[in-house]
Design an enzyme around this catalytic site. Sequence first.
Site, PDB file in Angstrom:
ATOM      1  N   SER A  45      40.691   6.035 -21.505  1.00  0.00           N
ATOM      2  CA  SER A  45      39.753   4.908 -21.607  1.00  0.00           C
ATOM      3  C   SER A  45      38.406   5.366 -21.064  1.00  0.00           C
ATOM      4  O   SER A  45      38.332   6.365 -20.336  1.00  0.00           O
ATOM      5  CB  SER A  45      40.274   3.757 -20.739  1.00  0.00           C
ATOM      6  OG  SER A  45      39.311   2.738 -20.588  1.00  0.00           O
ATOM      7  N   TYR A  96      43.367   0.238 -12.616  1.00  0.00           N
ATOM      8  CA  TYR A  96      43.318   0.720 -14.004  1.00  0.00           C
ATOM      9  C   TYR A  96      42.552   2.051 -14.033  1.00  0.00           C
ATOM     10  O   TYR A  96      42.990   3.011 -14.681  1.00  0.00           O
ATOM     11  CB  TYR A  96      42.645  -0.343 -14.885  1.00  0.00           C
ATOM     12  CG  TYR A  96      42.674  -0.047 -16.380  1.00  0.00           C
ATOM     13  CD1 TYR A  96      43.885   0.066 -17.068  1.00  0.00           C
ATOM     14  CD2 TYR A  96      41.498   0.087 -17.107  1.00  0.00           C
ATOM     15  CE1 TYR A  96      43.909   0.317 -18.432  1.00  0.00           C
ATOM     16  CE2 TYR A  96      41.510   0.331 -18.475  1.00  0.00           C
ATOM     17  CZ  TYR A  96      42.722   0.445 -19.136  1.00  0.00           C
ATOM     18  OH  TYR A  96      42.740   0.697 -20.491  1.00  0.00           O
TER      19      TYR A  96
HETATM   20  P1  NDP Z   1      47.821  -3.544 -26.981  1.00  0.00           P
HETATM   21  O1  NDP Z   1      48.177  -4.474 -25.862  1.00  0.00           O
HETATM   22  O2  NDP Z   1      47.515  -4.102 -28.320  1.00  0.00           O
HETATM   23  O3  NDP Z   1      48.968  -2.445 -27.149  1.00  0.00           O
HETATM   24  C1  NDP Z   1      49.694  -1.929 -26.068  1.00  0.00           C
HETATM   25  C2  NDP Z   1      50.949  -1.289 -26.604  1.00  0.00           C
HETATM   26  O4  NDP Z   1      51.684  -0.710 -25.519  1.00  0.00           O
HETATM   27  C3  NDP Z   1      51.869  -2.291 -27.293  1.00  0.00           C
HETATM   28  O5  NDP Z   1      52.322  -1.740 -28.491  1.00  0.00           O
HETATM   29  C4  NDP Z   1      53.014  -2.449 -26.317  1.00  0.00           C
HETATM   30  O6  NDP Z   1      54.213  -2.703 -27.029  1.00  0.00           O
HETATM   31  C5  NDP Z   1      53.043  -1.069 -25.689  1.00  0.00           C
HETATM   32  N1  NDP Z   1      53.755  -1.069 -24.413  1.00  0.00           N
HETATM   33  C6  NDP Z   1      53.396  -1.752 -23.288  1.00  0.00           C
HETATM   34  N2  NDP Z   1      54.334  -1.574 -22.352  1.00  0.00           N
HETATM   35  C7  NDP Z   1      55.288  -0.765 -22.882  1.00  0.00           C
HETATM   36  C8  NDP Z   1      56.515  -0.242 -22.405  1.00  0.00           C
HETATM   37  N3  NDP Z   1      56.943  -0.501 -21.165  1.00  0.00           N
HETATM   38  N4  NDP Z   1      57.246   0.547 -23.225  1.00  0.00           N
HETATM   39  C9  NDP Z   1      56.823   0.808 -24.476  1.00  0.00           C
HETATM   40  N5  NDP Z   1      55.665   0.342 -24.980  1.00  0.00           N
HETATM   41  C10 NDP Z   1      54.915  -0.439 -24.196  1.00  0.00           C
HETATM   42  O7  NDP Z   1      46.597  -2.692 -26.426  1.00  0.00           O
HETATM   43  P2  NDP Z   1      45.697  -1.515 -27.032  1.00  0.00           P
HETATM   44  O8  NDP Z   1      46.116  -1.150 -28.391  1.00  0.00           O
HETATM   45  O9  NDP Z   1      44.302  -1.892 -26.775  1.00  0.00           O
HETATM   46  O10 NDP Z   1      46.052  -0.361 -25.995  1.00  0.00           O
HETATM   47  C11 NDP Z   1      46.509   0.913 -26.359  1.00  0.00           C
HETATM   48  C12 NDP Z   1      45.988   1.937 -25.363  1.00  0.00           C
HETATM   49  O11 NDP Z   1      44.570   1.986 -25.445  1.00  0.00           O
HETATM   50  C13 NDP Z   1      46.303   1.630 -23.900  1.00  0.00           C
HETATM   51  O12 NDP Z   1      46.683   2.819 -23.243  1.00  0.00           O
HETATM   52  C14 NDP Z   1      44.985   1.120 -23.351  1.00  0.00           C
HETATM   53  O13 NDP Z   1      44.858   1.335 -21.961  1.00  0.00           O
HETATM   54  C15 NDP Z   1      44.008   1.952 -24.158  1.00  0.00           C
HETATM   55  N6  NDP Z   1      42.653   1.403 -24.230  1.00  0.00           N
HETATM   56  C16 NDP Z   1      42.400   0.215 -24.851  1.00  0.00           C
HETATM   57  C17 NDP Z   1      41.119  -0.298 -24.859  1.00  0.00           C
HETATM   58  C18 NDP Z   1      40.765  -1.618 -25.476  1.00  0.00           C
HETATM   59  O14 NDP Z   1      39.617  -2.077 -25.304  1.00  0.00           O
HETATM   60  N7  NDP Z   1      41.661  -2.281 -26.186  1.00  0.00           N
HETATM   61  C19 NDP Z   1      39.998   0.429 -24.240  1.00  0.00           C
HETATM   62  C20 NDP Z   1      40.377   1.670 -23.645  1.00  0.00           C
HETATM   63  C21 NDP Z   1      41.649   2.130 -23.648  1.00  0.00           C
HETATM   64  P3  NDP Z   1      55.409  -3.678 -26.584  1.00  0.00           P
HETATM   65  O15 NDP Z   1      54.804  -4.829 -25.819  1.00  0.00           O
HETATM   66  O16 NDP Z   1      56.019  -4.074 -27.891  1.00  0.00           O
HETATM   67  O17 NDP Z   1      56.306  -2.817 -25.760  1.00  0.00           O
END
Ligand code: NDP
Length: 253
Positions: free
Chosen positions: A149, A162
């Site tokens: 990030s 974070y």
């Molecule tokens: P979302 O919340 O849309 O996606 C997060 C994903 O992580 C989901 O598919 C969720 O699936 C999965 N996840 C969470 N916990 C678990 C677990 N214990 N086991 C397996 N899967 C898990 O967020 P984003 O797409 O935005 O985030 C994706 C990445 O991008 C993250 O690492 C985030 O920190 C990073 N990021 C995002 C930004 C933004 O502005 N959106 C900015 C910078 C970085 P499920 O709940 O089905 O398990």
Amino acid sequence: MSGRLDGTVALVTGASSGIGEATARALAGHGAAVALVARRQDRLEKLADGIRGEGGTALVVAADITDREQAAAAVERAVAGLGRLDTVVNNAGLMLIGPVADAPAGEWERMIDVNVQGLLHVTRAALPHLLAAAENGPRRVADLVNISSTAGRVARPGTAVYNLTKFGVNAFTEALRQEVMTKRVRVSVVEPGTVNTELSSHVREGIREAIRGQVEGMEMLHPEDIADAVAYIVTRDRRVAVNEMLVRAAEQT
Ligand code: NDP
């Protein structure tokens, strides 16, 4: 679906929404068979159906990656089901932000469990397969892409833990990159800015409003913008290693 990733297998964590979902689609679009990892199986099935409908190959692997055994089993199911592993995108993540002094018990641990421990569990299990793919695979190169990030580069008040997890992801990525680079396993980090996903929906009341205020009027990135960055990295010729990509929304400081 065919392209530069033909004959390869990619595993994407957090494929049930946001950046992971878009990345899985993008890699499938380049010809990779994709293993879709997250907890929400129904969402993964829907994505898999969509990829198959476009002529691609997808395997649903429901797992909670914070559990070391589930993470390892997810990697092994991907290899058993799709035959190999050339690309891993450690994308699953959680952002439970807010001032340190106000943090409810458990939030920090949940974030560290997914953003750090989950990423490590998947990496540990995947690395032997990536090393094998780099040696004998169709492209003679393998990729591990960690989704960090802007919070992995810049620390701000209100996001301390974070920041801790994402600075950690950056440091781990760079150290591992140097360990395996001569084996042609490329280890890269992508640092998204503000992307329109479900990520901020998990924060507590009060913080959600503050985030809304910050992004109000800003044109946020789409998940596909980050998927493009990942796809760019993993489709380069084996002589090229894109170590790091910082992708901010155009109006973001
Ligand atoms: P979302 O919340 O849309 O996606 C997060 C994903 O992580 C989901 O598919 C969720 O699936 C999965 N996840 C969470 N916990 C678990 C677990 N214990 N086991 C397996 N899967 C898990 O967020 P984003 O797409 O935005 O985030 C994706 C990445 O991008 C993250 O690492 C985030 O920190 C990073 N990021 C995002 C930004 C933004 O502005 N959106 C900015 C910078 C970085 P499920 O709940 O089905 O398990």
